[in-house]
Design a protein around this motif. Structure first.
Motif, PDB file in Angstrom:
ATOM      1  N   LEU A 158       0.826  -1.213   0.000  1.00  0.00           N
ATOM      2  CA  LEU A 158       0.000   0.000   0.000  1.00  0.00           C
ATOM      3  C   LEU A 158       0.856   1.257   0.000  1.00  0.00           C
ATOM      4  O   LEU A 158       0.472   2.286  -0.576  1.00  0.00           O
ATOM      5  N   LEU A 159       2.016   1.176   0.628  1.00  0.00           N
ATOM      6  CA  LEU A 159       2.905   2.339   0.662  1.00  0.00           C
ATOM      7  C   LEU A 159       3.351   2.736  -0.740  1.00  0.00           C
ATOM      8  O   LEU A 159       3.622   3.912  -1.011  1.00  0.00           O
ATOM      9  N   GLY A 160       3.403   1.773  -1.660  1.00  0.00           N
ATOM     10  CA  GLY A 160       3.817   2.068  -3.021  1.00  0.00           C
ATOM     11  C   GLY A 160       2.919   3.075  -3.704  1.00  0.00           C
ATOM     12  O   GLY A 160       3.356   3.784  -4.620  1.00  0.00           O
ATOM     13  N   ALA A 161       1.666   3.187  -3.242  1.00  0.00           N
ATOM     14  CA  ALA A 161       0.739   4.134  -3.855  1.00  0.00           C
ATOM     15  C   ALA A 161       1.133   5.578  -3.580  1.00  0.00           C
ATOM     16  O   ALA A 161       0.672   6.488  -4.272  1.00  0.00           O
ATOM     17  N   SER A 162       1.974   5.801  -2.576  1.00  0.00           N
ATOM     18  CA  SER A 162       2.368   7.168  -2.238  1.00  0.00           C
ATOM     19  C   SER A 162       3.572   7.640  -3.050  1.00  0.00           C
ATOM     20  O   SER A 162       4.002   8.783  -2.909  1.00  0.00           O
ATOM     21  N   LEU A 163       4.104   6.756  -3.895  1.00  0.00           N
ATOM     22  CA  LEU A 163       5.300   7.094  -4.666  1.00  0.00           C
ATOM     23  C   LEU A 163       5.005   7.024  -6.156  1.00  0.00           C
ATOM     24  O   LEU A 163       4.106   6.317  -6.588  1.00  0.00           O
ATOM     25  N   SER A 164       5.802   7.735  -6.922  1.00  0.00           N
ATOM     26  CA  SER A 164       5.688   7.702  -8.380  1.00  0.00           C
ATOM     27  C   SER A 164       7.045   7.369  -8.992  1.00  0.00           C
ATOM     28  O   SER A 164       8.071   7.392  -8.297  1.00  0.00           O
ATOM     29  N   ALA A 165       7.047   7.080 -10.279  1.00  0.00           N
ATOM     30  CA  ALA A 165       8.301   6.752 -10.960  1.00  0.00           C
ATOM     31  C   ALA A 165       9.285   7.911 -10.883  1.00  0.00           C
ATOM     32  O   ALA A 165      10.498   7.697 -10.770  1.00  0.00           O
ATOM     33  N   ALA A 166       8.769   9.137 -10.932  1.00  0.00           N
ATOM     34  CA  ALA A 166       9.657  10.298 -10.858  1.00  0.00           C
ATOM     35  C   ALA A 166      10.405  10.327  -9.524  1.00  0.00           C
ATOM     36  O   ALA A 166      11.592  10.651  -9.462  1.00  0.00           O
ATOM     37  N   THR A 167       9.705   9.954  -8.452  1.00  0.00           N
ATOM     38  CA  THR A 167      10.350   9.914  -7.135  1.00  0.00           C
ATOM     39  C   THR A 167      11.405   8.822  -7.088  1.00  0.00           C
ATOM     40  O   THR A 167      12.491   9.012  -6.530  1.00  0.00           O
ATOM     41  N   VAL A 168      11.076   7.658  -7.686  1.00  0.00           N
ATOM     42  CA  VAL A 168      12.035   6.540  -7.679  1.00  0.00           C
ATOM     43  C   VAL A 168      13.295   6.919  -8.453  1.00  0.00           C
ATOM     44  O   VAL A 168      14.421   6.675  -7.998  1.00  0.00           O
ATOM     45  N   LEU A 169      13.110   7.518  -9.622  1.00  0.00           N
ATOM     46  CA  LEU A 169      14.263   7.892 -10.441  1.00  0.00           C
ATOM     47  C   LEU A 169      15.094   8.994  -9.798  1.00  0.00           C
ATOM     48  O   LEU A 169      16.280   9.140 -10.096  1.00  0.00           O
ATOM     49  N   ALA A 170      14.472   9.747  -8.911  1.00  0.00           N
ATOM     50  CA  ALA A 170      15.184  10.853  -8.271  1.00  0.00           C
ATOM     51  C   ALA A 170      16.305  10.378  -7.354  1.00  0.00           C
ATOM     52  O   ALA A 170      17.149  11.167  -6.939  1.00  0.00           O
ATOM     53  N   ILE A 171      16.315   9.078  -7.043  1.00  0.00           N
ATOM     54  CA  ILE A 171      17.371   8.563  -6.172  1.00  0.00           C
ATOM     55  C   ILE A 171      18.743   8.707  -6.833  1.00  0.00           C
ATOM     56  O   ILE A 171      19.752   8.868  -6.157  1.00  0.00           O
ATOM     57  N   GLY A 172      18.778   8.639  -8.164  1.00  0.00           N
ATOM     58  CA  GLY A 172      20.009   8.915  -8.901  1.00  0.00           C
ATOM     59  C   GLY A 172      20.962   7.747  -9.024  1.00  0.00           C
ATOM     60  O   GLY A 172      21.009   6.874  -8.155  1.00  0.00           O
ATOM     61  N   PRO A 173      21.745   7.720 -10.112  1.00  0.00           N
ATOM     62  CA  PRO A 173      22.683   6.611 -10.329  1.00  0.00           C
ATOM     63  C   PRO A 173      23.785   6.539  -9.285  1.00  0.00           C
ATOM     64  O   PRO A 173      24.229   5.446  -8.924  1.00  0.00           O
ATOM     65  N   LEU A 196       6.223  -2.180  -6.236  1.00  0.00           N
ATOM     66  CA  LEU A 196       6.590  -1.596  -7.522  1.00  0.00           C
ATOM     67  C   LEU A 196       5.377  -1.481  -8.439  1.00  0.00           C
ATOM     68  O   LEU A 196       5.253  -0.531  -9.220  1.00  0.00           O
ATOM     69  N   GLY A 197       4.453  -2.464  -8.337  1.00  0.00           N
ATOM     70  CA  GLY A 197       3.234  -2.381  -9.130  1.00  0.00           C
ATOM     71  C   GLY A 197       2.377  -1.184  -8.735  1.00  0.00           C
ATOM     72  O   GLY A 197       1.821  -0.489  -9.604  1.00  0.00           O
ATOM     73  N   PRO A 250      -5.601   9.288   0.810  1.00  0.00           N
ATOM     74  CA  PRO A 250      -5.651   9.320   2.287  1.00  0.00           C
ATOM     75  C   PRO A 250      -6.083   7.991   2.900  1.00  0.00           C
ATOM     76  O   PRO A 250      -5.546   7.565   3.921  1.00  0.00           O
ATOM     77  N   SER A 251      -7.040   7.320   2.261  1.00  0.00           N
ATOM     78  CA  SER A 251      -7.508   6.032   2.775  1.00  0.00           C
ATOM     79  C   SER A 251      -6.423   4.967   2.687  1.00  0.00           C
ATOM     80  O   SER A 251      -6.238   4.155   3.605  1.00  0.00           O
ATOM     81  N   LEU A 252      -5.695   4.952   1.576  1.00  0.00           N
ATOM     82  CA  LEU A 252      -4.604   3.982   1.417  1.00  0.00           C
ATOM     83  C   LEU A 252      -3.500   4.241   2.433  1.00  0.00           C
ATOM     84  O   LEU A 252      -2.943   3.298   3.020  1.00  0.00           O
ATOM     85  N   ALA A 253      -3.187   5.516   2.660  1.00  0.00           N
ATOM     86  CA  ALA A 253      -2.149   5.858   3.632  1.00  0.00           C
ATOM     87  C   ALA A 253      -2.573   5.453   5.039  1.00  0.00           C
ATOM     88  O   ALA A 253      -1.769   4.915   5.813  1.00  0.00           O
ATOM     89  N   ALA A 254      -3.852   5.697   5.381  1.00  0.00           N
ATOM     90  CA  ALA A 254      -4.348   5.322   6.710  1.00  0.00           C
ATOM     91  C   ALA A 254      -4.339   3.808   6.891  1.00  0.00           C
ATOM     92  O   ALA A 254      -3.980   3.300   7.962  1.00  0.00           O
ATOM     93  N   ALA A 255      -4.709   3.072   5.842  1.00  0.00           N
ATOM     94  CA  ALA A 255      -4.694   1.611   5.915  1.00  0.00           C
ATOM     95  C   ALA A 255      -3.275   1.087   6.100  1.00  0.00           C
ATOM     96  O   ALA A 255      -3.032   0.163   6.890  1.00  0.00           O
TER      97      ALA A 255
END
Length: 368
Positions: free
Chosen positions: A96-111, A293-294, A310-315
């Motif tokens: 459920l935590l994956g719903a709070s993130l996007s691909a842009a955030t993941v890529l921001a981690i950097g090489p 990741l899905g 908000p519901s997903l985050a609370a769950a």
């Protein structure tokens, strides 16, 4: 060469295998719910007495559960529900935590950070193995402690054990210490943020590199900042994915370890028996990481409505608190004393070394 099979040391955290019968899980789930309610009540009491809650419900649930488990060992009636909460509910919270993130955030981690995480894991394994050998641990025990500390705790130990032919007592003792140290890392790590003057981003990197389990990162970062939760989870997921290359390297570099014992690989979790010499695929990439990741992909494609967030985050938060209660109910502090001073010292010093290396990476990369 044959090795003598010795009685296993009782692990501090019991195996987390969900029950095949839902009704059997109800007593244990009820106990976890009671611990959760007690944690929430204490959280409200803190706020009423002191104007703020110094300990989050996640932390309080662990402490209450650990106190109960140390004073009383839940019997067979309670185990299915506790195991279900400690494993399945915890993994669902990560998905459920994956719903709070996007691909842009993941890529921001950097090489550079990706390479840095791989470097931290490699250096930490070598350092931890060296510490273990200097303290007199066997090759197998030193490898188990090193991989458990450096990658993902019990999951790494369970995956590495069949590859190196580890026997029951080594696996059980390693799991005991990574479990107990994992709990203390969750409790103590948030205190380092103000002491070391770490930003939320920096603390998230530190937590992701040092906390053992993916769900425990939630408990360690939630009291600090939302950005710490996101960054910590990303860093930890990359660190978990290092398990595959590490197991491959061990199987290629140390095949003689498997051949030196005819003792069967110990059962680490019910219904999840590793086969000698081969780590199952689901241990290299656990289902909940794929689920996480899905959810990230669905969020990136705009398929998760903002109104649902908000519901997903609370769950996710609720499931995590219940899971932390179950984690505490599986930790018996007395088990630490039974496993030996050398293993204690090796596990603690390895964790300190991992934290030091992680802080070095943060400074080296200039994480803001």
């Amino acid at each position: 060469m044959k090795t003598k099979t010795r009685p296993p040391v009782e692990p501090a955290v019991a195996s987390a295998a969900p029950s095949s019968c839902p009704m059997r899980a109800l007593p244990g789930l009820g106990l976890c719910a009671a611990v959760t309610l007690a944690a929430l009540a204490l959280d409200h009491a803190e706020a009423a007495l002191f104007g703020r809650a110094w300990l989050e419900p996640l932390v309080l649930a662990i402490l209450i559960g650990t106190a109960i488990r140390t004073a009383w060992a839940p019997g067979a009636r309670w185990r299915p529900g506790i195991d279900f909460a400690a494993k399945t509910l915890l993994e669902l919270a990560v998905v459920l935590l994956g719903a709070s993130l996007s691909a842009a955030t993941v890529l921001a981690i950097g090489p550079l950070m990706l390479l840095g995480i791989a470097g931290v894991v490699a250096v930490a394994i070598l350092a931890s193995y060296g510490i273990g050998r200097l303290l007199g641990l066997s090759v197998r025990m030193a490898l188990l402690v090193a991989c458990g500390n450096s990658i993902c705790g019990n999951s790494a130990i369970a995956a590495v054990a069949p590859v190196i032919g580890a026997d029951g007592d080594d696996v059980a003792a390693s799991i005991a210490f990574t479990a107990v140290l994992g709990v203390w890392a969750v409790l103590g790590l948030p205190l380092l943020a103000p002491l070391l003057d770490l930003t939320g981003h920096q603390y998230g990197v530190l937590a992701g590199l040092t906390v053992y389990a993916v769900p425990q990162v939630l408990a360690a970062t939630a009291p600090v900042a939302a950005i710490a939760v996101q960054v910590g989870t990303l860093v930890k997921l990359v660190r978990v994915l290092m398990l595959g290359p590490v197991i491959l390297a061990l199987s290629l570099l140390l095949p003689q370890l498997r051949q030196e014992t005819d003792a069967p690989t110990p059962r680490v979790t019910a219904g999840d028996r590793p086969k000698p010499g081969r780590a199952p695929l689901h241990r290299l990439v656990p289902w909940f990481i794929l689920g996480f990741l899905g959810m990230v992909a669905l969020r990136s494609l705009g398929l998760i409505p903002d109104a649902l967030m908000p519901s997903l985050a609370a769950a996710a938060t609720a499931l995590t608190v219940v899971s932390m209660a179950a984690l505490g109910l599986g930790v018996d502090m007395r088990a630490v004393a039974r496993a030996g001073g050398s293993v204690t010292a090796a596990a603690v010093l390895s964790l300190v070394a991992l934290g030091t290396i992680s802080l070095g990476l943060i400074r080296l990369l200039g994480v803001a």
